[in-house]
Write an enzyme that holds these catalytic residues in place. Structure first.
Site, PDB file in Angstrom:
ATOM      1  N   SER A  29     -15.932  17.397 -29.323  1.00 40.20           N
ATOM      2  CA  SER A  29     -15.985  16.376 -30.338  1.00 40.20           C
ATOM      3  C   SER A  29     -16.282  16.903 -31.748  1.00 40.20           C
ATOM      4  CB  SER A  29     -17.068  15.352 -29.982  1.00 40.20           C
ATOM      5  OG  SER A  29     -18.352  15.946 -30.021  1.00 40.20           O
ATOM      6  N   LYS A  85     -21.910  18.112 -38.983  1.00 40.02           N
ATOM      7  CA  LYS A  85     -21.253  17.088 -38.154  1.00 40.02           C
ATOM      8  C   LYS A  85     -21.881  15.727 -38.400  1.00 40.02           C
ATOM      9  CE  LYS A  85     -20.017  16.240 -33.278  1.00 40.02           C
ATOM     10  NZ  LYS A  85     -20.191  16.729 -31.884  1.00 40.02           N
ATOM     11  N   SER A 122     -18.666  20.336 -26.731  1.00 38.83           N
ATOM     12  CA  SER A 122     -18.207  19.843 -28.034  1.00 38.83           C
ATOM     13  C   SER A 122     -18.344  20.816 -29.195  1.00 38.83           C
ATOM     14  CB  SER A 122     -18.943  18.550 -28.391  1.00 38.83           C
ATOM     15  OG  SER A 122     -18.412  17.462 -27.685  1.00 38.83           O
TER      16      SER A 122
END
Lengths: 491, 97
Positions: free
Chosen positions: A155, A80, A179
């Site tokens: 997210s 990420k 997330s």
């Protein structure tokens, strides 16, 4: 030739160690998979072709020399974009960090590399991990591989979408209010949010430091367990990392749930819960009961206050953490400012997106003199009550079963107001407030083929029980399938 | 729905060092108002005598030994900055003649 990208990380690493496959061949297959899929999916913000090939070649060379290989030898991973990677551009999906090349690796990334993993590139997300859809990115939104017209969740949008379409064999995400777990559920993959402090936050670009945790997204519970074993553990560089023995998760996978007491919190099953989501929880409940667990109704009475507590605490910490983006030490810098104040204000006003600005403003509001006690202190007290609810439940049960999100993945652009988006986190953020581990595991699909997931939450440091119960669900429902390619709905 | 005043939004933007345009200011008046209205429900909870939770896991924060260790070379530490001179970060003039 067989499709290497369909294999689990556990299998790939075993094959590399045994010499059945080369790390280079695996990496090239995943790079081809990215090239084929990512134009439509948009999971990646950066792909490091040369770095990945060099890392794979190094694994193969180590094997040729007869060296012992690590537990993730030759496994291609995606990271990420809020987790820093040395010399590999890392932006937190924000204009304010455009082009930034960090001078160091996050501890979690360093541990993956030391275990033989091959970093393929950086995965898209909501800017600074603030969002629940992946749409709050300065660069590109990510599509849900199961239906390109729907959001992948957020997210950690790219981390989940890449797993669903297997353009990585394993990914890292971060989870501050859901997330990792929510996008995992939306994309039909496994997502594991560790106990707060289990994984070092060194190199995780800070959003809300008392809530943030790095964790894996994976094709199977076993892969997630293997990844957490590698990245977990004390790190002198993170004063909040817990000095606890490395979790023996893969060894606990097969122990089943016979004799376990599993709680079903009534506050997580409201009357207006989406029927498909309710059906997934009912299915998981039946699977766990059939496998020998005792299902117990429990109550977590402060659940409805977790959402407002989170949306005070997280923005407050964000406002403080994001003060470091001042245009001077790294990242973007406003052109020709009149003075130092203008440099700060213009750099930040031009560099941050709308959701980040909202959270900084809310955080500033609740921390300022005059509103601190009514908002911030009250939220921290409510947080203590949320944790107390869980502590009382865990005196009766070994873990709890709940939905991950109130609905399956929704259409792109379907959250018109910020509060609509915040409400999507209603079942995930109590876990962060309380610092507990949480596991999202696939459990069936809607009639239209959208993945459904369920969530298991456990006692601090007891990821092992979650993995054992998660594997029971996974075995009963069958391993989560890859998203179809070419995707449904594509021309 | 609650609306923040323009002056309140401007004050927050100043405290947070955020330059915002008029359109953003107008949008934030309603958005921030709605969020603050929602989180105000925290006031319903009786928290008398409850110790605020500031950390998820009870632990004593460790202190490292006060021993110098390796650090990033200056050119690496400053490598991400937009404007650097003589090994330092450059800022606009703070003191004027």
């Amino acid at each position: 030739m067989d499709d290497v990208t369909a294999l689990t990380a556990t299998t790939l690493a075993a094959d590399v160690r045994a010499g059945r496959r080369s790390a280079r061949a695996i990496t090239d297959a995943f790079l081809d998979r990215i090239a084929a899929t990512d134009g439509a999916i948009g999971a990646y913000l950066a792909v490091d072709v040369d770095g990945a090939r060099a890392a794979a070649d190094a694994v193969d060379a180590a094997r040729a020399r007869g060296e012992a290989l690590g537990p993730l030898a030759g496994v291609p991973v995606g990271v990420k974009d809020v987790i820093v990677t040395r010399d590999l551009v890392t932006t937190a999906a924000s204009k304010i960090l455009a082009g930034w090349r960090p001078p160091y690796d996050a501890t979690a990334v360093a541990r993956l590399r030391a275990a033989g993993a091959v970093v393929l590139g950086k995965l898209g997300c909501d800017e600074f991990a603030m969002g629940s859809t992946g749409e709050q990115s300065a660069w590109r939104a990510t599509a849900n591989p199961w239906d390109l017209a729907r959001v992948p969740g957020g997210s950690s949008s790219g981390s989940a979408a890449a797993m669903a379409v297997r353009s990585a064999a394993l990914t890292l995400g971060t989870d501050t209010g859901g997330s990792i777990r929510q996008p995992a559920a939306f994309c039909g993959v496994v997502g594991l949010k560790p106990t707060y402090g289990r994984v070092s936050r060194w190199g995780a670009i800070a959003y809300a430091s008392s809530l943030d945790q790095i964790g894996p997204l994976a094709a199977t519970v076993a892969d997630a367990a293997l990844a957490l074993e590698v990245i977990a553990g004390l790190d002198p560089r993170d004063a909040t990392s817990i000095d606890a023995p490395a979790p023996a998760l893969t060894a606990a996978l097969d122990r089943g749930v016979r004799g376990l007491r599993i709680g079903l919190p009534r506050e997580y099953l409201p009357d207006d819960l989406d029927p498909d989501v309710a059906a997934a929880v009912a299915r998981a409940r039946a699977i766990l009961a059939d496998a020998g667990a005792t299902i117990v109704d429990v109550s977590l009475p402060h659940t409805r206050y977790a959402l407002p507590a989170y949306y005070v605490i997280a923005p407050a910490e964000a406002a403080s953490n994001l003060a470091r983006y001042d245009g001077i030490r790294f990242g973007a810098r406003a052109k020709d400012p009149a003075d130092l104040d203008a440099l700060y204000a213009r750099t930040r006003g031009e560099g941050f997106g709308a959701e980040v600005i909202r959270r900084i403003m809310i955080g500033t509001y609740v921390l300022r003199a005059g509103s601190y006690d009514a908002y911030y202190r009250q939220a921290q007290q409510v947080r203590a009550l949320v944790r107390r609810d869980f502590d009382r439940a865990f005196a009766e049960v070994d873990c709890v079963l709940a939905p991950v999100a109130p609905t399956p993945a929704w259409p792109t652009g379907a959250t018109p107001t910020p509060l609509d988006m915040y409400r999507a986190d209603v079942f995930t953020l109590a876990c962060n407030l309380a610092g507990l581990p949480g596991l999202a595991v696939p459990c069936g699909a809607t009639a239209a083929g959208l993945p459904l997931g369920v969530q298991l939450m456990g006692r601090p440091l007891d990821e092992a029980t979650l993995c054992a119960a998660g594997q029971v669900i996974e075995r009963a429902t069958g391993p989560a399938p890859r998203a179809p390619w070419p995707p449904r709905g594509a021309a | 729905m609650k609306l923040l005043s323009r002056a309140e939004v401007d004050e927050l933007a100043h405290l947070a060092r955020l330059a915002i345009d008029d359109g953003t200011r107008e949008r934030l008046r309603g958005e921030l108002g709605a969020i603050l209205e929602h989180v105000a429900m925290l006031g319903e909870v009786d928290t008398a005598g409850v110790e605020p939770m500031t950390h998820a896991v009870a632990m004593t924060l460790r202190l490292r030994d006060d021993v110098p260790g390796p650090t990033l070379p200056v050119e690496v530490a400053t490598g991400g900055a937009a404007v650097v001179a003589d090994g330092g970060f450059v800022v606009p003039a703070v003191i004027r003649e």
